[in-house]
Enzyme design. Structure first.
Site, PDB file in Angstrom:
ATOM      1  N   LYS A  74       4.298   9.311   8.940  1.00 46.20           N
ATOM      2  CA  LYS A  74       4.145   8.532  10.371  1.00 46.20           C
ATOM      3  C   LYS A  74       5.007   9.007  11.198  1.00 46.20           C
ATOM      4  O   LYS A  74       5.061  10.080  11.712  1.00 46.20           O
ATOM      5  CB  LYS A  74       4.084   7.049  10.262  1.00 46.20           C
ATOM      6  CG  LYS A  74       2.715   6.655   9.425  1.00 46.20           C
ATOM      7  CD  LYS A  74       2.694   5.404   9.187  1.00 46.20           C
ATOM      8  CE  LYS A  74       1.247   5.210   8.335  1.00 46.20           C
ATOM      9  NZ  LYS A  74       1.166   4.360   7.326  1.00 46.20           N
TER      10      LYS A  74
ATOM     11  N   ASP B 267       9.292   2.738  -0.275  1.00 43.16           N
ATOM     12  CA  ASP B 267       8.195   3.325   0.486  1.00 43.16           C
ATOM     13  C   ASP B 267       8.462   3.380   1.838  1.00 43.16           C
ATOM     14  O   ASP B 267       8.139   1.921   2.377  1.00 43.16           O
ATOM     15  CB  ASP B 267       6.909   3.126   0.067  1.00 43.16           C
ATOM     16  CG  ASP B 267       5.729   3.821   0.876  1.00 43.16           C
ATOM     17  OD1 ASP B 267       6.016   4.572   1.791  1.00 43.16           O
ATOM     18  OD2 ASP B 267       4.489   3.484   0.440  1.00 43.16           O
TER      19      ASP B 267
ATOM     20  N   TYR C 119       0.927  -1.341  -0.061  1.00 43.87           N
ATOM     21  CA  TYR C 119       0.080   0.092   0.029  1.00 43.87           C
ATOM     22  C   TYR C 119       0.873   1.258   0.271  1.00 43.87           C
ATOM     23  O   TYR C 119       1.737   1.227   0.879  1.00 43.87           O
ATOM     24  CB  TYR C 119      -0.806  -0.080   1.328  1.00 43.87           C
ATOM     25  CG  TYR C 119      -1.639   1.129   1.396  1.00 43.87           C
ATOM     26  CD1 TYR C 119      -2.830   1.504   0.602  1.00 43.87           C
ATOM     27  CD2 TYR C 119      -1.611   1.987   2.406  1.00 43.87           C
ATOM     28  CE1 TYR C 119      -3.778   2.516   0.769  1.00 43.87           C
ATOM     29  CE2 TYR C 119      -2.309   3.340   2.511  1.00 43.87           C
ATOM     30  CZ  TYR C 119      -3.430   3.568   1.787  1.00 43.87           C
ATOM     31  OH  TYR C 119      -4.198   4.781   1.927  1.00 43.87           O
TER      32      TYR C 119
HETATM   33  C1  LIG Z   1       0.476   4.736   5.757  1.00 40.99           C
HETATM   34  C2  LIG Z   1       1.062   4.201   4.633  1.00 40.99           C
HETATM   35  C3  LIG Z   1       1.097   5.456   3.421  1.00 40.99           C
HETATM   36  C4  LIG Z   1       0.020   6.240   3.440  1.00 40.99           C
HETATM   37  O1  LIG Z   1       0.212   7.407   4.193  1.00 40.99           O
HETATM   38  P1  LIG Z   1      -1.071   8.276   4.719  1.00 40.99           P
HETATM   39  O2  LIG Z   1      -0.552   9.431   5.561  1.00 40.99           O
HETATM   40  O3  LIG Z   1      -2.030   7.361   5.396  1.00 40.99           O
HETATM   41  O4  LIG Z   1      -1.436   9.055   3.546  1.00 40.99           O
HETATM   42  C5  LIG Z   1       1.803   5.099   2.401  1.00 40.99           C
HETATM   43  N1  LIG Z   1       2.886   3.927   2.373  1.00 40.99           N
HETATM   44  C6  LIG Z   1       2.841   3.113   3.613  1.00 40.99           C
HETATM   45  C7  LIG Z   1       3.999   2.125   3.211  1.00 40.99           C
HETATM   46  C8  LIG Z   1       2.139   3.340   4.621  1.00 40.99           C
HETATM   47  O5  LIG Z   1       2.489   2.442   5.630  1.00 40.99           O
END
Ligand SMILES: *Cc1c(COP(=O)(O)O)cnc(C)c1O
Length: 427
Positions: free
Chosen positions: A266, A238, A143
């Protein structure tokens, strides 16, 4: 059983689609009523009925220091006193950017945004602009936020042109996304052999934390690095979830592989809305106003977010030993759970990397999305609710990683294992 939560949820559903501002919160997968949380401290959440829970969600990743860490709260309070947002450069933006560039070997420059979604979306635009190619390769079950080209799911076959996994995404956009199974090295080789000169970039979660917690097989990330270099495609890690969680230098430091671009979020916001993307000087100079690829944000680099993020990273840097402690806590939690399940003769396995973990009602840990889908979902749901009733808050989905913080102590871990013993017995 939970009248206040039921009332709160009914009220929420009148004014907010599904009653939530992000879908997993609604308990759709596990059933039942979501708990409305009123406050949190350290490793604990407290709901609107005053019930306490050991928290294994950690706001889905940011709260590595635990809730209301004094250094973070102090930094935020100080920043708030000076005003909420100016729309001008501030010194604290440079301070946080410098900190991340110092900590992450592959990152020379970084741009702040307001969410992980924006970070990956912008990193991909940059990769496309820099290479003047269109195709992006991603992996099923990874994701990367909810932007159009990244919200695609697996079709059948080893290599498919991806189908949009949500109405509202034009097939023409999804068609630029190539989709492969995670950990499938041969599929990646075939894909590059066929489309190599068209692939702008490969985006990957170096540890897949959005289909539970799947580790990269030995050689998988190395192969991606080698193929991207060979075909002059951009490798994007990512690290929105893994950054500063699995290692002080993220998954890049853990595995010793340098991507061309990385995305963060995060933890670098300490609990405030945030995202960031960074990489080599040469590629990052392609971004406006230095270069031609446009990207912007009214509240990007917001001083309150920067203060929370900088205080979090400073705290992590001041106590590097806490990563080892976190690793040990995760290990003892997972060992404890496995042996309790074994005693009851339940097929159960776990994965864990430092402060991230996965629980599976399955005899061995999965290696890709198809394998995750074979877990015993009925058992997971029963286990989840039994734990929740006993004051242990796990992710309300079998496809989300668990998070543990540096504030989790022996007491909270013992409470968790005690509850798990009963939960396994009842299955
Ligand atoms: C949480 C997450 C996202 C998206 O981040 P948001 O702040 O919710 O838009 C993208 N990539 C990874 C790997 C994630 O865990």
């Amino acid at each position: 059983m939970t009248p206040s939560h039921h009332r709160a949820f009914e009220q929420a559903k009148r004014y907010i689609p599904g009653g939530v501002n992000s879908p997993v919160r609604a308990f759709g997968y596990v059933g039942g009523t979501p708990r409305f949380i009123h406050q949190a401290q350290g490793a604990y959440l407290e709901d609107i009925e005053g019930k306490q829970y050991v928290d294994y969600i950690g706001s889905w990743g940011p709260m590595i220091l635990g809730h209301r860490h004094p250094a973070v709260m102090e930094a935020v309070h100080q920043a708030v006193e000076c005003g909420l947002s100016f729309g001008t450069p501030t010194e604290i933006e440079t301070a946080l950017a410098e900190k991340i560039c110092q900590l992450i070997p592959s990152v020379d420059q970084i741009r702040m945004v307001n969410s992980g979604t924006e970070a990956t979306m912008s990193a991909i635009r940059l990769a496309r602009g820099y290479t003047r190619r269109n195709k992006i390769l991603k992996f099923a079950g990874c994701y990367h936020g909810h932007s159009d080209g990244l919200l695609v799911q697996a079709g059948s076959g080893v290599l498919t042109f991806a189908h949009p996994s949500s109405p509202g995404i034009p097939a023409s956009i999804a068609a630029e996304t190539l989709l492969l199974p995670y950990n499938d090295i041969a599929a990646v080789e075939n894909c590059f052999a066929k489309y190599g000169s068209e692939i702008a970039g490969v985006i990957v979660e170096p540890i897949a934390g959005n289909m539970n917690c799947i580790l990269p097989k030995t050689g998988f990330l190395e192969k991606l690095r080698a193929l991207c270099s060979l075909h002059q495609s951009i490798l994007i890690f990512d690290e929105v979830m893994t950054g500063f969680r699995v290692h002080p230098q993220g998954a890049e430091g853990l595995y010793g592989i340098k991507p061309d671009l990385s995305t963060f979020g995060k933890i670098i916001g300490g609990g405030m809305p945030v995202g960031a993307f960074g990489g080599t000087y040469e590629i990052m100079q392609y971004l406006a106003p230095s270069g031609p690829v446009y990207q912007a944000g009214t509240l990007s680099g917001n001083p309150i977010t920067m203060a929370a993020g900088l205080a979090t990273l400073n705290e992590l840097c001041a106590h590097p030993e806490s990563y080892d402690e976190l690793k040990m806590k995760t290990h003892s939690l997972l060992q404890g759970l496995e042996s309790l399940a074994q005693k009851q003769g339940i097929a159960f396995s776990t994965t864990g990397v430092c402060g991230m973990f996965g629980l599976y009602f399955r005899d061995r840990p999965p290696e890709d999305l198809d394998e995750v889908k074979t877990i015993d979902e009925t058992r997971f749901k029963a286990f989840f609710h039994s734990m929740l009733d006993q004051g242990i808050y796990l992710a309300p989905s079998a496809f989300e990683a668990g998070f543990i913080s540096m504030a989790h102590d022996d007491q909270s871990l013992e409470k968790t294992l005690h509850a798990a013993e009963l939960a396994f017995k009842k299955l």
